[in-house]
Motif scaffolding. Structure first.
Motif, PDB file in Angstrom:
ATOM      1  N   HIS A 138       1.026  -1.107  -0.229  1.00 46.54           N
ATOM      2  CA  HIS A 138      -0.531  -0.006   0.216  1.00 46.54           C
ATOM      3  C   HIS A 138       0.698   1.366  -0.055  1.00 46.54           C
ATOM      4  N   PHE A 139       0.192   2.212  -1.048  1.00 46.91           N
ATOM      5  CA  PHE A 139       0.941   3.575  -0.830  1.00 46.91           C
ATOM      6  C   PHE A 139       1.368   3.962   1.309  1.00 46.91           C
ATOM      7  N   ILE A 140       2.001   4.535   1.037  1.00 43.48           N
ATOM      8  CA  ILE A 140       2.505   5.257   2.386  1.00 43.48           C
ATOM      9  C   ILE A 140       2.466   6.640   1.759  1.00 43.48           C
ATOM     10  N   ASP A 141       1.900   7.405   3.703  1.00 46.19           N
ATOM     11  CA  ASP A 141       1.889   8.772   3.185  1.00 46.19           C
ATOM     12  C   ASP A 141       2.953   9.764   3.594  1.00 46.19           C
ATOM     13  N   GLU A 142       2.680  10.426   2.920  1.00 46.02           N
ATOM     14  CA  GLU A 142       4.245  11.795   3.715  1.00 46.02           C
ATOM     15  C   GLU A 142       3.473  12.745   4.296  1.00 46.02           C
ATOM     16  N   GLU A 143       3.889  12.994   5.298  1.00 45.91           N
ATOM     17  CA  GLU A 143       3.046  14.645   6.162  1.00 45.91           C
ATOM     18  C   GLU A 143       4.408  15.024   6.491  1.00 45.91           C
ATOM     19  N   SER A 173       6.955  21.683  12.822  1.00 43.26           N
ATOM     20  CA  SER A 173       8.161  22.069  13.231  1.00 43.26           C
ATOM     21  C   SER A 173       9.385  21.278  12.830  1.00 43.26           C
ATOM     22  N   SER A 174       9.439  21.207  11.467  1.00 41.21           N
ATOM     23  CA  SER A 174      11.119  20.560  10.943  1.00 41.21           C
ATOM     24  C   SER A 174      10.879  20.761   9.766  1.00 41.21           C
ATOM     25  N   SER A 175      11.518  20.797   8.645  1.00 46.24           N
ATOM     26  CA  SER A 175      11.756  20.908   7.580  1.00 46.24           C
ATOM     27  C   SER A 175      11.683  19.288   6.807  1.00 46.24           C
ATOM     28  N   SER A 176      11.768  18.286   7.458  1.00 44.33           N
ATOM     29  CA  SER A 176      11.316  17.150   7.262  1.00 44.33           C
ATOM     30  C   SER A 176      10.066  16.108   7.195  1.00 44.33           C
ATOM     31  N   SER A 177       9.523  14.772   5.992  1.00 44.99           N
ATOM     32  CA  SER A 177       8.071  14.371   6.094  1.00 44.99           C
ATOM     33  C   SER A 177       8.483  13.429   6.417  1.00 44.99           C
ATOM     34  N   SER A 178       7.218  13.569   7.765  1.00 47.31           N
ATOM     35  CA  SER A 178       6.937  12.331   8.303  1.00 47.31           C
ATOM     36  C   SER A 178       6.568  11.260   7.133  1.00 47.31           C
ATOM     37  N   LEU A 179       6.672   9.645   7.124  1.00 50.21           N
ATOM     38  CA  LEU A 179       6.302   9.035   6.466  1.00 50.21           C
ATOM     39  C   LEU A 179       5.777   7.846   7.121  1.00 50.21           C
ATOM     40  N   HIS A 180       4.638   7.865   6.776  1.00 46.80           N
ATOM     41  CA  HIS A 180       3.301   6.757   7.685  1.00 46.80           C
ATOM     42  C   HIS A 180       2.521   5.820   6.285  1.00 46.80           C
ATOM     43  N   CYS A 181       2.436   4.782   7.311  1.00 46.39           N
ATOM     44  CA  CYS A 181       1.654   3.201   6.528  1.00 46.39           C
ATOM     45  C   CYS A 181       0.468   3.677   7.292  1.00 46.39           C
ATOM     46  N   SER A 182      -0.555   3.778   6.936  1.00 50.24           N
ATOM     47  CA  SER A 182      -1.997   4.146   6.892  1.00 50.24           C
ATOM     48  C   SER A 182      -2.930   1.991   7.201  1.00 50.24           C
ATOM     49  N   PHE A 183      -2.357   1.982   6.351  1.00 52.89           N
ATOM     50  CA  PHE A 183      -2.835   0.511   6.405  1.00 52.89           C
ATOM     51  C   PHE A 183      -2.529  -0.773   7.630  1.00 52.89           C
ATOM     52  N   ARG A 242      -0.445   1.297   9.904  1.00 50.44           N
ATOM     53  CA  ARG A 242      -0.822   1.309  11.153  1.00 50.44           C
ATOM     54  C   ARG A 242       0.301   1.787  11.795  1.00 50.44           C
ATOM     55  N   VAL A 243       1.597   1.441  11.223  1.00 45.57           N
ATOM     56  CA  VAL A 243       3.313   1.418  11.502  1.00 45.57           C
ATOM     57  C   VAL A 243       3.794   3.191  10.544  1.00 45.57           C
ATOM     58  N   SER A 244       5.160   3.812  11.376  1.00 47.80           N
ATOM     59  CA  SER A 244       5.478   4.713  10.534  1.00 47.80           C
ATOM     60  C   SER A 244       7.307   3.764   9.997  1.00 47.80           C
ATOM     61  N   CYS A 245       7.245   5.011   8.671  1.00 46.23           N
ATOM     62  CA  CYS A 245       8.334   4.520   8.511  1.00 46.23           C
ATOM     63  C   CYS A 245       9.255   4.835   8.233  1.00 46.23           C
ATOM     64  N   ASN A 246       9.503   6.372   9.401  1.00 40.21           N
ATOM     65  CA  ASN A 246      10.876   6.830   8.648  1.00 40.21           C
ATOM     66  C   ASN A 246      12.392   5.949   9.377  1.00 40.21           C
ATOM     67  N   ASN A 247      12.162   5.319   9.834  1.00 39.32           N
ATOM     68  CA  ASN A 247      13.203   4.073  10.431  1.00 39.32           C
ATOM     69  C   ASN A 247      13.658   3.502   9.588  1.00 39.32           C
TER      70      ASN A 247
END
Length: 642
Positions: A523-528, A532-542, A544-549
């Motif tokens: 499934h697609f990853i949402d980039e939010e 507070s910072s210039s970086s984007s947060s990667l999150h798989c809504s399906f 329900r986990v963070s993909c930043n790491n």
């Protein structure tokens, strides 16, 4: 696909129609390959319950469906109806050997009348050994001793074996640990005795001389029948003097031997892993007549003995090896456990095959057509039931529909559309839940995967075939047509398969985007963007986990494109991603992303290109951002350039 001890799922990416060609072909194939019954086979008193699939005769619906999908998967470039029917007919013939029973030795025909046990999972027939000239080590022979003789001029015992499904017999060199059971005048290994054998090597005939024979094996179980006076006396005299509570490790070490008799409660892998050895182990949980429990442990090559045993049967252990828990590297409250020693003999009183008559509901007539049901005249079928009371639907002659699913059933096959899907991030292991819908209703299926999406990405509108399922209804929640939740456990998965295809051409490619996807679920990853910072947060809504790491192998780039499809009659808008999009564009997402912007704008030229594609009605919510209408609810799940 998976055996009755196992399960499988194959994805079929096409919206189910009222006149589904896949379902129609299954019904047609069953009418073609079902054997014609002769007068003897129609006589209910002469039928073997372990062989009889149903009163309708022929293979079960799930068996045909699974076999078709396996064949189609093997022929990735496509198959014809003739190839499918040929494969089905050959497989069914090998499994059932119609007509062979007329040539069996008279002794086996007599024993067959009282043959009331379930056929074991790895059982092979003697006829198949001759045909294939091969026998694997974990194969099981459910055999009858036709003769037991000493080879002339030697002291070697040879058993001539037959079985209930073959016309041939085969000779087995008896292992010397069993000589004491045959060399006495009243030895138990005599003509007419049933045995279970595994771990055999086949000595094939060489250069046309001689006949195939089985080399000695240590893994033999003697079958006993409590209804036979001689066997009942043997059980009472040999096994009833010792119980689990009477076993003493110190006495065993001083030379005392035991003969124990207990019911098999469970068969499974050992709970604790060995840290100092790679040897496989299996544990058999036993309960004696007093309710006491002990573990019977199998080591290394011995684990194949578990193939000869069945839950609910009674096991007699003559001279088992008694091992301390420390010696066996086991944990538990017991002082010791049982092992299969060099002097151990095993006897088995198998649980009898229990059956239950199941009504064919009126919904089957509506779902599958009265013509098919009327042709076989079936209103009820007889299905086997295990020791726990669960009914085995593996050989149910018709497609299992959701309204007919009931509590405590196994071997269920479901064919339907995925209408909802979710992931349980808090579950132990990989657990997905699918809401599967057919023409009669919908139900949630909780799938325990051995690995993340081993069959690829599933989405809304995809049609799936899931087999080898067990059903348990809980008291929580209510689903359409069913009170409770159906829990399906899925352990063995197979490749994707495209069932129904449409011939279309690419008329126009509107939007070509690349996006990040979660490789574990597809499934697609949402980039939010973070305030507070210039970086984007990667999150798989399906998931329900963070993909930043997890920006390594778990995050991949994929296509998300919108296309106009057209054939001679009409055109429609569709979207696609993943491998399907790459097949259409003939370029990988990473290669496309690395192209200069001008080249990306000019790419590709697909007008009037022809493809074989499969479509799924995924719903507008699955079509991605930028699609405001339901016009793009169609998903291209497979594409092949022609």
């Amino acid at each position: 696909m998976g055996d009755s001890n196992g399960a499988s799922l194959i994805e079929i990416d096409d919206q189910e129609e009222v006149e589904d060609p896949f379902l129609a072909f299954i019904d047609y194939a069953r009418t073609i390959i079902s054997p014609e019954e002769d007068e003897d086979e129609k006589d209910e008193s002469k039928r073997d319950p372990s062989e009889a699939m149903t009163e309708a005769g022929g293979p079960g619906w799930g068996w045909v469906a699974s076999r078709i999908l396996k064949t189609c998967t093997a022929y990735s470039s496509g198959v014809t109806a003739a190839i499918l029917l040929s494969d089905l007919s050959q497989a069914w013939h090998e499994q059932n050997k119609p007509g062979m029973s007329k040539k069996k030795p008279e002794l086996i025909d007599q024993l067959k009348k009282s043959h009331r046990r379930r056929r074991l999972a790895n059982t092979v027939t003697i006829d198949s050994i001759y045909e294939k000239n091969f026998l694997s080590m974990n194969s099981v022979l459910e055999a009858v001793i036709i003769n037991a003789d000493v080879l002339p001029g030697t002291n070697i015992f040879m058993l001539t074996l037959g079985d209930f499904w073959s016309s041939n017999t085969i000779d087995l060199y008896l292992h010397r640990r069993y000589y004491e059971l045959v060399e006495t005048p009243n030895g138990i290994l005599r003509k007419g005795r049933e045995v279970l054998i595994t771990g055999c090597y086949l000595r094939t005939a060489r250069e046309g001389f001689g006949t195939p024979r089985l080399l000695p094996t240590e893994y033999l179980v003697v079958l006993l029948d409590e209804d036979q006076d001689d066997d009942a006396i043997l059980i009472a005299a040999q096994f009833f003097s010792d119980t689990f509570s009477s076993v003493s490790l110190d006495s065993f070490n001083d030379g005392t031997s035991y003969s124990l008799y207990a019911r098999i409660e469970s068969i499974g892998p050992l709970e604790s892993e060995l840290t100092f050895s790679t040897a496989h182990r299996r544990q058999i949980s036993l309960v004696d007549g007093d309710g006491d429990r002990l573990k019977f442990i199998l080591w290394g090559e011995q684990v194949i003995v578990a193939n000869l045993l069945s839950v609910g049967s009674f096991l007699g252990l003559e001279r088992p090896y008694i091992s301390s828990l420390e010696e066996s590297a086991m944990e538990g409250k017991d002082e010791f456990c049982l092992e299969y020693g060099s002097a151990t003999h095993l006897y088995l009183v198998p649980s009898t095959l229990q059956e239950e008559r199941v009504c064919v509901a009126l919904s089957q007539h509506q779902c599958q057509g009265s013509k098919l049901l009327g042709s076989v005249g079936v209103s009820q079928v007889t299905l086997p039931r295990d020791a726990d009371g669960s009914i085995d639907f593996s050989n149910y002659p018709f497609r299992t529909i959701i309204t007919d699913i009931r509590d405590k059933t196994t071997g269920i096959s479901l064919y339907g559309v995925v209408t909802d899907i979710s992931c349980d991030p808090n579950a132990t292991g990989v657990v997905y839940s699918l809401k599967i819908e057919d023409t009669t209703g919908a139900i949630w299926a909780k799938l325990h995967f051995t690995n993340y999406w081993s069959v690829g990405r599933l989405g809304l509108g995809h049609v799936v075939y899931v087999s080898g399922l067990s059903c348990k209804i809980t008291k929580e929640n209510y689903l359409i047509n069913i009170n409770g939740i159906l829990v399906f456990e899925l352990y063995v998965l197979f490749h994707l398969y495209t069932s129904l295809i449409h011939l279309d051409k690419i008329d126009q490619c509107h939007n070509i985007n690349t996006r990040l996807a979660h490789s574990l679920c597809g499934h697609f990853i949402d980039e939010e963007s973070s305030s507070s910072s210039s970086s984007s947060s990667l999150h798989c809504s399906f998931c329900r986990v963070s993909c930043n790491n997890n920006t390594g192998s778990e995050v991949v780039r994929t296509f998300h494109i919108t296309i106009t499809l057209a054939d001679e009659e009409t055109r429609l808008y569709a979207w696609c991603t993943g491998q399907s999009a790459a097949a259409i564009l003939q370029i990988s997402p990473d290669e496309f992303y690395d192209l200069p912007e001008d080249d990306r704008l000019m790419y590709p030229s697909l007008e009037n290109e022809w493809f074989l594609v499969t479509l799924a009605n995924s719903g507008s919510r699955n079509s991605g951002p930028g699609h405001e209408t339901e016009a793009t609810c169609w998903e291209i799940t497979r594409a092949l350039k022609i």
